[in-house]
Design a protein around this motif. Sequence first.
Motif: not given
Length: 172
Positions: A95-102, A106-110
């Motif tokens: 869930l924390c890595t299913n986005t497109t831009t870096p 980073v925001i989702l991981r935080e």
Amino acid sequence: MDNMDIDSLVMLYGKAVYGFCLKLARNRDNADDLYQETFLKALELGAKIDKSSNPKAFLISIAVGLWKNNRRKYARRQRIAPEGELNEEVVNSALCTNTTTPEEIVILRERCAVIRAAADKLNDRLRIPLYMYYTAEMSVEDIASALRIPQGTVKSRLHKARKILKEVLEAN
């Protein structure tokens, strides 16, 4: 219950049980051990598994029992001969890595790290039902039967855990 039945349980519920074990154990090595112990115990208790009722809840309850026993043993050993504890970082979930831009990654991981840290600080009475509900995707009824507590208690613990998480997230 024979090996074919256990294989079918692993195929059907293995991923959910492993995800739950990973949340409980907080590191991959201990989660692997807990996962294996859970299915070994299920093989031993094969006659008690009723496929018409919810076998996933039965497996999760086995995992919870084994985890509690392991924690008690660890605490007892720590009292006798303390040792330093290694803090291993849990691998980021899908869930924390299913986005497109870096930037979004980073925001989702935080955000995920803050949520994980807040959930890990909850006491076991709140954290276990929370993980069972969201990680193992169990219903309130299944959680209640697995933990042998009333459904109302499960609902109140989930509500309290969500409230605490909300307060922590709003503070950040």
